[in-house]
Design a protein around this motif. Structure first.
Motif, short mmCIF file in Angstrom:
data_model
loop_
_atom_site.label_atom_id
_atom_site.label_comp_id
_atom_site.label_asym_id
_atom_site.label_seq_id
_atom_site.Cartn_x
_atom_site.Cartn_y
_atom_site.Cartn_z
N PRO A 136 22.76 16.62 62.72
CA PRO A 136 23.98 15.86 62.38
C PRO A 136 25.22 16.45 63.03
O PRO A 136 25.48 17.65 62.93
N VAL A 137 25.97 15.62 63.72
CA VAL A 137 27.25 16.02 64.31
C VAL A 137 28.28 14.98 63.88
O VAL A 137 28.12 13.79 64.16
N HIS A 138 29.31 15.43 63.20
CA HIS A 138 30.28 14.50 62.61
C HIS A 138 31.53 14.31 63.45
O HIS A 138 32.31 13.40 63.18
N GLY A 139 31.75 15.18 64.44
CA GLY A 139 32.97 15.04 65.22
C GLY A 139 33.05 16.04 66.36
O GLY A 139 32.09 16.77 66.65
N ILE A 140 34.22 16.08 66.99
CA ILE A 140 34.47 16.94 68.14
C ILE A 140 35.84 17.59 67.97
O ILE A 140 36.79 16.95 67.52
N ILE A 141 35.92 18.87 68.33
CA ILE A 141 37.20 19.58 68.25
C ILE A 141 37.30 20.50 69.46
O ILE A 141 36.29 20.96 69.99
N GLY A 142 38.54 20.75 69.90
CA GLY A 142 38.68 21.59 71.08
C GLY A 142 40.03 22.23 71.24
O GLY A 142 40.26 23.36 70.81
N ASN A 143 40.97 21.52 71.84
CA ASN A 143 42.21 22.12 72.30
C ASN A 143 43.01 22.82 71.21
O ASN A 143 43.67 23.83 71.46
N ASP A 144 42.96 22.30 69.99
CA ASP A 144 43.72 22.93 68.90
C ASP A 144 43.28 24.37 68.67
O ASP A 144 44.09 25.24 68.33
N ILE A 145 41.98 24.63 68.84
CA ILE A 145 41.46 25.98 68.66
C ILE A 145 41.83 26.87 69.85
O ILE A 145 42.33 27.98 69.68
N PHE A 146 41.60 26.37 71.05
CA PHE A 146 41.82 27.19 72.25
C PHE A 146 43.30 27.49 72.50
O PHE A 146 43.63 28.53 73.07
N ASN A 147 44.18 26.60 72.07
CA ASN A 147 45.62 26.85 72.24
C ASN A 147 46.12 27.99 71.35
O ASN A 147 47.05 28.70 71.72
N ASP A 148 45.52 28.14 70.17
CA ASP A 148 46.05 29.07 69.17
C ASP A 148 45.38 30.44 69.18
O ASP A 148 45.93 31.40 68.64
N PHE A 149 44.18 30.54 69.76
CA PHE A 149 43.41 31.78 69.68
C PHE A 149 42.90 32.22 71.05
O PHE A 149 42.77 31.42 71.97
N ILE A 150 42.57 33.49 71.13
CA ILE A 150 41.67 33.96 72.18
C ILE A 150 40.27 33.74 71.64
O ILE A 150 39.93 34.20 70.55
#
Length: 446
Positions: A136-150
């Motif tokens: 089961p995969v409910h969605g996609i996430i990306g830029n919000d994480i990479f912008n804020d963290f190493i």
């Protein structure tokens, strides 16, 4: 050595909407959090909590804003509110897709939390990854994480580490290579070199952890980026705006500074499917999961760098599905199984010396009906061994080489199709209630 490679591809390229939001923060003293992930078809699946509900999300460096596949009816559970209708555009030759934009959502990933997060809910059933991944995969996430963290991605040990930039300390690494990143619409690009027909060609590639292919190249005769005569036509996957088709082949060499990958898989998507991607005129393609997984990666958007270190996947050979079959999870089916129950009788029921330290074992063999996963053929490549053998889209594979498919994961079953050319494949399938047998040999597709 396993020859497991991709057979589906998902690439989502969204516009940079430019909405002003807060940032993720990590709620511990170390300002760092570790998240375990599942690596399925070279794709990273992480747990993401939205408004108190934990879901599974694909981590995709090529997506700007979090997307939920809303046909799963999760919007009511998540208490999504403050919605407005917008249209998104991505890969594929179809139209823009309708989505609901929701504001002021709370996201948590490990100890990282973000308030007032925008989320986009899409209803298109073609964007359901679960059947193709068997998970089961409910969605996609990306830029919000990479912008804020190493972001450290340890592909070999299946974990992700998010660290706030001011708390991060690089370790010395003589066996690492660091490459510079460039950004366009907040998406990371890398400059590498490919060798095609003995010609070295510098290329600019989108880093796309949300694609399970190894390498995409956009054909350009003036640069020497072309498939030549050695290729086969194939379905490459679903983009945000429809299906993507193209050619598959190999390149001589992919070079990331001193790291060299020979005979790497490459796909050349049709121009009609990548019109949106070609808006970035300097872009020559994408670098995706089947290459990225061969390294442990540190992505640092603040310093615009990516650090690579070879891992256990580095020497894994590139290969293709030699059957022509693409499978997907297609619900469940009833399976008749033997139910062995072991019963013990007390020794007192036996006579004389036979009763001393004796236990009589009675095996009561019965049958039970169980619900098991059904794996259906959803694509068959033209002129492939499977097509020539007479298999059809919609056939449900019951047994492969005399092994019941329901006893294995979807990925284990598909792995059989990536074996050496010449391997004999025997299938038993259910076609509209009729059980049929088929046989063919795996063949190189080009």
């Amino acid at each position: 050595m396993k020859k497991f490679v991709i057979f589906i591809l998902v690439v989502f390229l969204l516009n940079d909407f430019g909405f002003s939001q807060g940032s993720f923060t990590i709620q511990n003293k170390q300002k760092s959090t570790k998240i375990r992930f599942k690596l399925i078809n070279n794709l990273i699946i992480i747990p993401v909590e939205i408004n108190g509900v934990t879901l599974s999300f694909l981590l995709d460096t090529g997506v700007s804003k979090p997307i939920i596949f809303n046909f799963l009816n999760v919007s009511d559970t998540l208490k999504i509110k403050n919605t407005e209708t917008i249209f998104l555009r991505g890969l594929g030759d179809g139209e823009s897709v309708e989505a609901l934009k929701s504001s002021n959502n709370i996201l948590r990933i490990g100890d990282a939390i973000k308030l007032k997060q925008d989320i986009f809910a899409i209803f298109d059933v073609n964007l359901n990854l679960a059947p193709k991944l068997g998970f089961p995969v409910h969605g996609i996430i990306g830029n919000d994480i990479f912008n804020d963290f190493i972001v450290e991605i340890n592909y070999s040990k299946n974990y992700l580490r998010l660290t706030e930039p001011e708390a991060y300390h690089y370790k010395k690494c003589r066996k690492c290579e660091t490459l510079n990143l460039e950004f366009y619409n907040n998406k990371p690009y890398i400059n590498v070199e490919v060798t095609i027909d003995d010609k070295k060609i510098p290329v600019k590639l989108l880093i796309d952890s949300g694609g399970s292919d190894g390498l995409w190249l956009f054909e350009n005769d003036s640069l020497g980026i072309k498939s030549g005569n050695t290729f086969f036509n194939d379905f490459l996957g679903h983009g945000l705006s429809g299906s993507v088709y193209g050619k598959r082949s190999k390149i001589d060499v992919l070079s990331l500074k001193s790291f060299v990958l020979e005979n790497a898989n490459v796909a050349y998507p049709d121009n009609a499917s990548i019109l949106f991607a070609l808006k970035h005129k300097d872009r020559n393609g994408s670098l995706a999961g089947n290459v990225l997984k061969r390294f442990n990666v540190i992505l640092d958007y603040q310093k615009a760098t990516i650090r690579l270190k070879k891992n256990a996947y580095f020497k894994e050979k590139f290969g293709y599905n030699k059957s022509g079959i693409e499978l997907a999870h297609d619900g469940v089916r009833f399976v008749k199984e033997i139910d062995d129950r072991v019963l013990k009788e007390k020794s007192g029921s036996l006579r004389n010396d036979d009763a001393i330290n004796s236990t009589k074992i009675v095996i009561d063999t019965q049958y039970k009906m169980s619900l098991k996963p059904a794996y259906a053929i959803v694509e068959i490549r033209n002129n492939s061994p499977a097509q020539k053998a007479g298999l059809l889209i919609g056939d449900i594979i019951l047994r492969i080489n005399n092994k019941a498919t329901h006893e294995f994961s979807l990925q284990k079953v598909i792995h059989e199709f990536f074996d050496d050319a010449g391997k004999h494949i025997r299938l038993k399938v259910d076609r509209k209630g009729k059980v049929l047998s088929f046989s063919f040999y795996l063949e190189n597709p080009y």
